[in-house]
Design a protein around this motif. Structure first.
Motif, short mmCIF file in Angstrom:
data_model
loop_
_atom_site.label_atom_id
_atom_site.label_comp_id
_atom_site.label_asym_id
_atom_site.label_seq_id
_atom_site.Cartn_x
_atom_site.Cartn_y
_atom_site.Cartn_z
N LEU A 169 62.94 46.05 8.18
CA LEU A 169 62.82 45.00 7.17
C LEU A 169 61.60 44.12 7.44
N ASN A 170 60.90 43.78 6.39
CA ASN A 170 59.80 42.83 6.49
C ASN A 170 60.37 41.42 6.49
N LYS A 171 60.20 40.71 7.60
CA LYS A 171 60.75 39.36 7.73
C LYS A 171 59.68 38.41 8.25
N LYS A 172 60.09 37.17 8.51
CA LYS A 172 59.23 36.19 9.13
C LYS A 172 59.89 35.65 10.39
N VAL A 173 59.07 35.29 11.34
CA VAL A 173 59.57 34.68 12.56
C VAL A 173 59.06 33.24 12.61
N SER A 174 59.98 32.35 12.96
CA SER A 174 59.66 30.92 13.05
C SER A 174 59.52 30.54 14.52
N LEU A 175 58.41 29.88 14.85
CA LEU A 175 58.14 29.43 16.22
C LEU A 175 57.86 27.93 16.15
N TYR A 176 58.67 27.16 16.86
CA TYR A 176 58.50 25.71 16.75
C TYR A 176 59.07 24.97 17.95
N ARG A 177 58.73 23.68 18.01
CA ARG A 177 59.27 22.77 19.03
C ARG A 177 59.85 21.57 18.31
N PRO A 178 61.17 21.37 18.40
CA PRO A 178 61.79 20.25 17.70
C PRO A 178 61.41 18.91 18.33
N VAL A 179 61.59 17.86 17.57
CA VAL A 179 61.30 16.51 18.08
C VAL A 179 62.30 16.15 19.17
N THR A 180 63.56 16.56 18.99
CA THR A 180 64.62 16.30 19.97
C THR A 180 64.58 17.34 21.09
N LYS A 181 65.52 17.18 22.04
CA LYS A 181 65.67 18.13 23.14
C LYS A 181 64.38 18.35 23.92
N LEU B 108 54.68 36.12 25.01
CA LEU B 108 53.97 35.79 23.77
C LEU B 108 52.55 35.31 24.04
N VAL B 109 52.39 34.57 25.13
CA VAL B 109 51.04 34.10 25.50
C VAL B 109 50.17 35.26 25.93
N GLU B 110 50.70 36.13 26.81
CA GLU B 110 49.92 37.25 27.32
C GLU B 110 49.50 38.21 26.21
N GLU B 111 50.34 38.32 25.19
CA GLU B 111 50.04 39.21 24.08
C GLU B 111 49.14 38.53 23.03
N GLY B 112 48.80 37.26 23.27
CA GLY B 112 47.94 36.54 22.34
C GLY B 112 48.61 36.22 21.02
N PHE B 113 49.96 36.15 21.03
CA PHE B 113 50.70 35.97 19.79
C PHE B 113 50.97 34.49 19.50
N HIS B 114 51.40 33.74 20.52
CA HIS B 114 51.71 32.33 20.32
C HIS B 114 51.80 31.61 21.66
N ASN B 115 51.31 30.37 21.69
CA ASN B 115 51.36 29.56 22.91
C ASN B 115 52.06 28.24 22.58
N TYR B 116 53.28 28.09 23.06
CA TYR B 116 54.05 26.87 22.78
C TYR B 116 53.41 25.64 23.41
N GLU B 117 52.65 25.84 24.50
CA GLU B 117 52.02 24.71 25.18
C GLU B 117 51.00 24.00 24.29
N ASP B 118 50.43 24.74 23.37
CA ASP B 118 49.43 24.18 22.45
C ASP B 118 50.05 23.65 21.16
N GLN B 119 51.37 23.75 21.04
CA GLN B 119 52.04 23.41 19.78
C GLN B 119 52.67 22.02 19.86
N LYS B 120 52.43 21.22 18.85
CA LYS B 120 53.02 19.88 18.80
C LYS B 120 54.46 19.95 18.31
N GLN B 121 55.21 18.90 18.60
CA GLN B 121 56.61 18.85 18.19
C GLN B 121 56.74 18.43 16.72
N GLY B 122 57.82 18.94 16.11
CA GLY B 122 58.12 18.53 14.75
C GLY B 122 58.03 19.66 13.74
N GLU B 123 58.78 19.46 12.64
CA GLU B 123 58.88 20.47 11.59
C GLU B 123 57.51 20.79 10.97
N SER B 124 56.66 19.80 10.87
CA SER B 124 55.37 20.01 10.21
C SER B 124 54.43 20.91 11.03
#
Length: 444
Positions: A137-149, A105-121
């Motif tokens: 089907l047209n859908k959505k993808v969710s990318l996140y880092r939970p507060v836990t784990k 995902l990083v190499e494709e310029g799509f998303h970098n989890y390292e730059d993402q803060k934790q939490g639903e917001s």
């Protein structure tokens, strides 16, 4: 497990089985039907809806489908990452974004989890395409880092649960910043050849435009506009609205068109025409070649030299090719006279790149109706960016050959040569072009 297949794909499976087992087509169709849980082909087709039918696959067949999907994605030059979904993941609608996927995902310029803060917001939602057995089907993808784990990266595709089961392997690929998701175990990506072609050519509007025009003119047989070896190419170019010219430049907005008849002998296709380096050759013109090694035309007395020349052996005119890789040259040799003409390797590579930066190799069936030829377009192979440094080695291997088409008029002495043509068989294109893609123009 149950999934769906198109009738078109199952017919192709039967056609392949017919050749493999040397059985009649109706027998092969029944074998395919039995393989997927039906008593006969007739029973299978009765259960089809909108050209698709539900089939039962074994675990071994699923693994085969999984591998076939991966191979097809690779064939179309589509890079991808994979992820195995667990029963817990399905139940909780979460998947761990493993390291390989995160890196992808990083190499494709799509998303970098390292730059993402934790939490639903801080959750990121992006559009995506979920490829299912029935449709995309047209859908959505969710990318996140939970507060836990410890904020372990997570990913989830909305609506995915109803299209997967535990231990299925998913593949993710990205084109034009849009994520595509495919279940490798249950969806046959070959049912979406149109999508694959467009994804491969996502940045090439001209190729899509030309493909669509060929689809349109392939709906009806084309009546030949002339006679002779070039009739099929001229007819197809005429149908595309192209004006005939003698330019060495590609035919359609930078794309070269090569058209050929489908024959049992698998006729060779022209790569390009290139005369020898006359200033460095023993013989200094096509006239000297035809005068030395040609033969009289029995009908009009013209001197002709129509022949194929390769590295394997001397032909009936005593000619063969010799490749000197050390000095980057191709020679034509006579069995008695020795080396007679030479081509510089650099010049041959330049002609290949000039002519075939991008090419549609079109094939057609020929039918004779009331003495006239009609062409039914079968499909085309799309190639780009030839591996030019394979050119001389392929000549040396005998994969690429040369044709002379020289004629000297008996009455005037005027000499003409259409070539010399360097040629290759359609089935050998993959040895010169990376990842050639075949697109069928034949619709069920």
């Amino acid at each position: 497990m149950t999934t769906t297949r198109t009738i078109k794909r199952l017919k192709q499976d039967a056609s392949d089985l017919k050749k493999e087992k040397n059985v009649a087509l109706n027998q092969a169709l029944n074998l395919v039907a039995e393989k997927y849980g039906y008593e006969s082909w007739q029973s299978l087709t009765k259960n089809a809806t909108d050209g698709k039918v539900t089939i039962t696959t074994s675990e071994a067949q699923e693994k085969t489908l999984n591998q076939q999907n991966k191979e097809l994605l690779a064939e179309y030059g589509i890079d991808f990452s994979v992820l195995i979904i667990t029963a817990t993941g399905i139940k909780k609608s979460i998947m761990d974004a493993v390291g390989s996927l995160r890196h992808f995902l990083v190499e494709e310029g799509f998303h970098n989890y390292e730059d993402q803060k934790q939490g639903e917001s801080y959750k990121v939602l992006k559009p995506c395409q979920l490829i299912t057995s029935e449709k995309i089907l047209n859908k959505k993808v969710s990318l996140y880092r939970p507060v836990t784990k410890k904020g372990d990266p997570r990913i989830w595709v909305y609506g995915l649960s109803s299209h997967v089961r535990a231990d299925d392997e998913l593949t993710f690929f990205i084109v034009d910043d849009l994520l595509y998701v495919l279940n490798l175990n249950s969806v046959d990506i070959s049912d979406y050849k149109d999508l694959l072609f467009e994804l491969k050519q996502s940045l090439d509007e001209t190729a899509i435009e030309l493909r669509d025009k060929l689809i349109e003119i392939a709906k009806q047989p084309l009546k030949s506009i002339m006679k002779g070896d070039t009739a099929i190419g001229m007819t197809i170019e005429h149908a595309l609205g192209l004006t005939a010219n003698s330019s060495k430049k590609p035919d359609y907005k930078g794309i070269e068109l090569k058209s050929g008849r489908i024959t049992k002998s698998k006729t060779r296709s022209n790569l390009f025409a290139q005369v020898p380096a006359w200033d460095k050759s023993v013989l200094k013109s096509s006239r000297e070649i035809v005068d030395s090694y040609g033969y009289p035309d029995k009908d009009n007395g013209d001197q002709r030299l129509y022949c194929t020349v390769n590295v394997s052996n001397f032909n009936n005119q005593g000619l063969r090719l010799v490749v000197d890789l050390e000095n980057d040259k191709v020679y034509e040799e006579h069995e008695i006279d020795g080396l007679i003409v030479v081509w510089e390797g650099q010049k041959l590579r330049e002609r290949l790149l000039e002519k075939h930066h991008e090419t549609f190799w079109i094939s057609a069936n020929v039918n004779i109706i009331n003495g006239l030829e009609f062409y039914s377009l079968n499909g085309f192979t799309h190639t780009k960016n030839p591996m030019e440094h394979q050119l001389l080695p392929l000549i040396k291997q005998g994969v690429i050959t040369l044709d002379h088409l020289i004629k000297r008029k008996n009455e005037t002495g005027r000499t003409s040569e259409k070539g010399p043509f360097f040629k290759i068989k359609p089935q050998d294109l993959e040895m010169l072009f990376p990842e050639p893609v075949f697109y069928s123009l034949v619709k069920d």
